[in-house]
Design a protein around this motif. Structure first.
Motif, PDB file in Angstrom:
ATOM      1  N   ILE A 133       0.852  -1.180   0.000  1.00 54.90           N
ATOM      2  CA  ILE A 133       0.000   0.000   0.000  1.00 54.90           C
ATOM      3  C   ILE A 133       0.896   1.241   0.000  1.00 54.90           C
ATOM      4  N   PHE A 134       0.650   2.147  -0.910  1.00 52.42           N
ATOM      5  CA  PHE A 134       1.353   3.422  -0.946  1.00 52.42           C
ATOM      6  C   PHE A 134       0.421   4.493  -0.377  1.00 52.42           C
ATOM      7  N   TYR A 135       0.930   5.303   0.541  1.00 53.42           N
ATOM      8  CA  TYR A 135       0.079   6.318   1.153  1.00 53.42           C
ATOM      9  C   TYR A 135       0.889   7.589   1.466  1.00 53.42           C
ATOM     10  N   SER A 136       0.178   8.674   1.700  1.00 47.80           N
ATOM     11  CA  SER A 136       0.787   9.988   1.972  1.00 47.80           C
ATOM     12  C   SER A 136       1.756  10.390   0.864  1.00 47.80           C
ATOM     13  N   GLU A 137       1.370  10.113  -0.394  1.00 47.76           N
ATOM     14  CA  GLU A 137       2.195  10.535  -1.522  1.00 47.76           C
ATOM     15  C   GLU A 137       2.193  12.064  -1.596  1.00 47.76           C
ATOM     16  N   LYS A 138       3.347  12.631  -1.948  1.00 51.21           N
ATOM     17  CA  LYS A 138       3.458  14.083  -1.967  1.00 51.21           C
ATOM     18  C   LYS A 138       4.458  14.534  -3.018  1.00 51.21           C
ATOM     19  N   ALA A 139       4.068  15.494  -3.827  1.00 47.27           N
ATOM     20  CA  ALA A 139       4.987  16.076  -4.805  1.00 47.27           C
ATOM     21  C   ALA A 139       6.035  16.915  -4.088  1.00 47.27           C
ATOM     22  N   ARG A 153      -0.412  10.080  -7.164  1.00 56.28           N
ATOM     23  CA  ARG A 153      -1.097   8.862  -6.736  1.00 56.28           C
ATOM     24  C   ARG A 153      -0.287   7.653  -7.195  1.00 56.28           C
ATOM     25  N   MET A 154      -0.109   6.681  -6.278  1.00 56.61           N
ATOM     26  CA  MET A 154       0.646   5.470  -6.594  1.00 56.61           C
ATOM     27  C   MET A 154      -0.246   4.258  -6.353  1.00 56.61           C
ATOM     28  N   LYS A 155      -0.291   3.362  -7.315  1.00 52.75           N
ATOM     29  CA  LYS A 155      -1.193   2.213  -7.277  1.00 52.75           C
ATOM     30  C   LYS A 155      -0.636   1.103  -6.399  1.00 52.75           C
ATOM     31  N   SER A 156      -1.471   0.563  -5.518  1.00 52.15           N
ATOM     32  CA  SER A 156      -1.084  -0.574  -4.665  1.00 52.15           C
ATOM     33  C   SER A 156      -0.948  -1.835  -5.509  1.00 52.15           C
ATOM     34  N   SER A 157      -0.264  -2.850  -4.961  1.00 53.71           N
ATOM     35  CA  SER A 157      -0.033  -4.055  -5.763  1.00 53.71           C
ATOM     36  C   SER A 157       0.189  -5.283  -4.899  1.00 53.71           C
ATOM     37  N   ILE A 185       7.631  -5.760  -5.682  1.00 56.51           N
ATOM     38  CA  ILE A 185       6.722  -4.622  -5.544  1.00 56.51           C
ATOM     39  C   ILE A 185       6.729  -3.809  -6.832  1.00 56.51           C
ATOM     40  N   ASP A 186       5.557  -3.629  -7.414  1.00 53.84           N
ATOM     41  CA  ASP A 186       5.402  -2.820  -8.623  1.00 53.84           C
ATOM     42  C   ASP A 186       4.355  -1.742  -8.368  1.00 53.84           C
ATOM     43  N   THR A 187       4.491  -0.627  -9.056  1.00 52.44           N
ATOM     44  CA  THR A 187       3.474   0.410  -8.944  1.00 52.44           C
ATOM     45  C   THR A 187       3.473   1.279 -10.200  1.00 52.44           C
ATOM     46  N   THR A 188       2.334   1.870 -10.479  1.00 54.08           N
ATOM     47  CA  THR A 188       2.229   2.898 -11.504  1.00 54.08           C
ATOM     48  C   THR A 188       1.945   4.217 -10.802  1.00 54.08           C
TER      49      THR A 188
END
Length: 218
Positions: A133-139, A153-157, A185-188
């Motif tokens: 799970i990816f969370y608290s993503e920030k530019a 936004r990063m997709k969970s996998s 672990i992969d993500t888009t």
């Protein structure tokens, strides 16, 4: 006198050879870990399709719980969360540097085989699954300055996990632990910017997780 000496020697031997984990035991470990991504990325498309990203290492604590199904077979639940930053490698994004940051939570469940549960050194291997799970993503500030307000936004996998380690008993119930894992672990990642539109990049993180810590048997 001879009998007392024999009793003392027997007691000393018992302390020197801590008991093995038995069926139904729970092992709790606390490790310090370094998560080192072995990343591969696509281009940042469509605007920077020839430019790729790199992902930083992270050092954090980890807790895991192992349940002994038999003296040799166990299941382990691994819990930790780490923070990573993604940066451009070359070209325009390389000049920007840090692009974004994210927290990563990859709960992982493995099935283990313990080779020598009653030895002084107790190696094991494991394999299982993780859900990341990816969370608290920030530019980053640099990216916002260059491309305007940006939503990340990063997709969970789902992925697999491989594990190898060793427990070294210290007392009847405590032990030292060394452990290494490879986690798929992969993500888009989707970067929605005001200046250059929406950009996407596919990243295979595939980190090695190396840990050292202590455990207790219950």
């Amino acid at each position: 006198m001879y009998r007392r000496i024999m009793i003392a020697l027997t007691a000393t031997a018992t302390v020197a050879a801590p008991a093995a984990a038995a069926q139904g035991d729970v092992l709790v470990r606390v490790r310090g870990i370094i998560v080192a991504p072995n990343e591969r990325s696509s281009g940042i498309a469509p605007a920077f399709s020839g430019e790729k990203v790199k992902v930083s290492n992270s050092i954090m604590p980890e807790v895991d719980f192992t349940y002994m199904l038999t003296p040799n077979i166990a299941t382990e639940l691994i819990l930790a969360t780490t923070k990573h930053k993604a940066s451009g490698r070359t070209g325009t994004t390389g000049t920007i540097g840090k692009l974004a940051s994210t927290w990563v939570l990859p709960p992982t469940l493995t099935l283990q085989y313990h080779f020598a549960p009653d030895a002084k050194v107790r190696p094991y291997v494991g394999a299982g699954l993780n859900y990341t799970i990816f969370y608290s993503e920030k530019a980053s500030r640099n990216l916002v300055t260059a491309a305007g307000k940006t939503n990340v936004r990063m997709k969970s996998s789902f992925g697999y996990a491989l594990q190898a380690g060793v427990d070294v008993p210290l007392t009847e119930r405590t032990f030292m632990n060394f452990d290494v894992k490879y986690i798929d672990i992969d993500t888009t990642t989707r970067l929605a910017t005001t200046a250059i539109g929406t950009q996407r990049v596919r990243v295979h993180l595939d980190p090695f997780v190396v840990g050292v810590g202590f455990g207790m048997r219950f």
